[in-house]
Design an enzyme around this catalytic site. Structure first.
Site, PDB file in Angstrom:
ATOM      1  CD  GLN A 165     -60.884  29.012  32.732  1.00  0.00           C
ATOM      2  OE1 GLN A 165     -59.780  29.892  32.156  1.00  0.00           O
ATOM      3  NE2 GLN A 165     -61.234  28.172  33.625  1.00  0.00           N
ATOM      4  CD  GLU A 218     -63.132  40.951  30.041  1.00  0.00           C
ATOM      5  OE1 GLU A 218     -63.766  41.880  30.961  1.00  0.00           O
ATOM      6  OE2 GLU A 218     -64.047  41.408  29.246  1.00  0.00           O
ATOM      7  CG  HIS A 221     -56.348  32.262  31.286  1.00  0.00           C
ATOM      8  ND1 HIS A 221     -56.283  32.874  31.381  1.00  0.00           N
ATOM      9  CD2 HIS A 221     -56.444  30.554  31.651  1.00  0.00           C
ATOM     10  CE1 HIS A 221     -58.757  32.404  30.976  1.00  0.00           C
ATOM     11  NE2 HIS A 221     -58.356  31.352  31.607  1.00  0.00           N
TER      12      HIS A 221
END
Length: 187
Positions: free
Chosen positions: A118, A77, A146
């Site tokens: 996460q 996000e 990531h």
């Protein structure tokens, strides 16, 4: 809920802002494709993932249930760049209250298909199972790469982040926790 024309307009503006021509042949349909992609990868915003656990079965089983290597794809996000990995979900049913194994994968995917962190994802999965199934305990481990770390910023491809959420007996009983973790690590 999804405003596809608004997403298309925003993508067009991004293309212009980076110096591209949105009318160029290869980019003409890109805003519409990106809008549809966002609708798909953020589909978890339009569902309550806990509902996947509504269907349960009564089975004389109060031992560990572990589903390993549930593939997940989510969007960080902070950067709207994917993180990709797997979840390991373990629980010990109480009073023989079990759910279908595919329901655990659907639960993971329901929460992963949102702008996400996460750490939050791991917690949401564990809390949903505790809430809906009332097991003796839950242990969830998520491992992911990531792309916000791999392709930008620190540029450290291959680095994996591991998070866990431990509830009930797994939190209180070291032997149960160790057994679950050893099964997760076993290849």
């Amino acid at each position: 809920m999804f405003d596809l024309p608004k997403i298309e307009k925003a993508v067009k503006m991004i293309l212009e802002a980076i110096g591209e021509d949105p009318k160029r042949e290869g980019l003409v349909e890109t805003p519409a494709r990106v809008a549809k992609m966002y609708q798909e990868i953020f589909a978890g915003l339009e569902e309550d993932p806990q509902e996947h656990l509504a269907k349960t079965f009564s089975e004389q089983h109060e031992e560990m249930v572990l589903v390993k290597d549930i593939r997940l794809f989510s969007m960080c996000e902070h950067h709207l760049i994917p993180f990709i990995g797997k979840a390991h979900v373990c629980y010990i049913p109480r009073n023989g209250n079990v759910t279908g194994l595919s329901k655990l994968a659907r639960l993971v995917n329901g929460y992963a298909r949102r702008p996400q962190l996460q750490e939050r994802l791991t917690t949401q999965i564990a809390d949903a199972i505790m809430s809906k199934l009332n097991p003796y305990g839950v242990l969830v481990v998520v491992e992911a790469e990531h792309l916000c770390m791999s392709m930008r910023g620190v540029r450290s491809p291959g680095a994996h982040t591991v998070t866990s959420a431990v509830r009930g007996i797994f939190k209180k009983n070291e032997a149960s926790r160790s057994e679950a973790l050893s099964l997760i690590l076993k290849r």
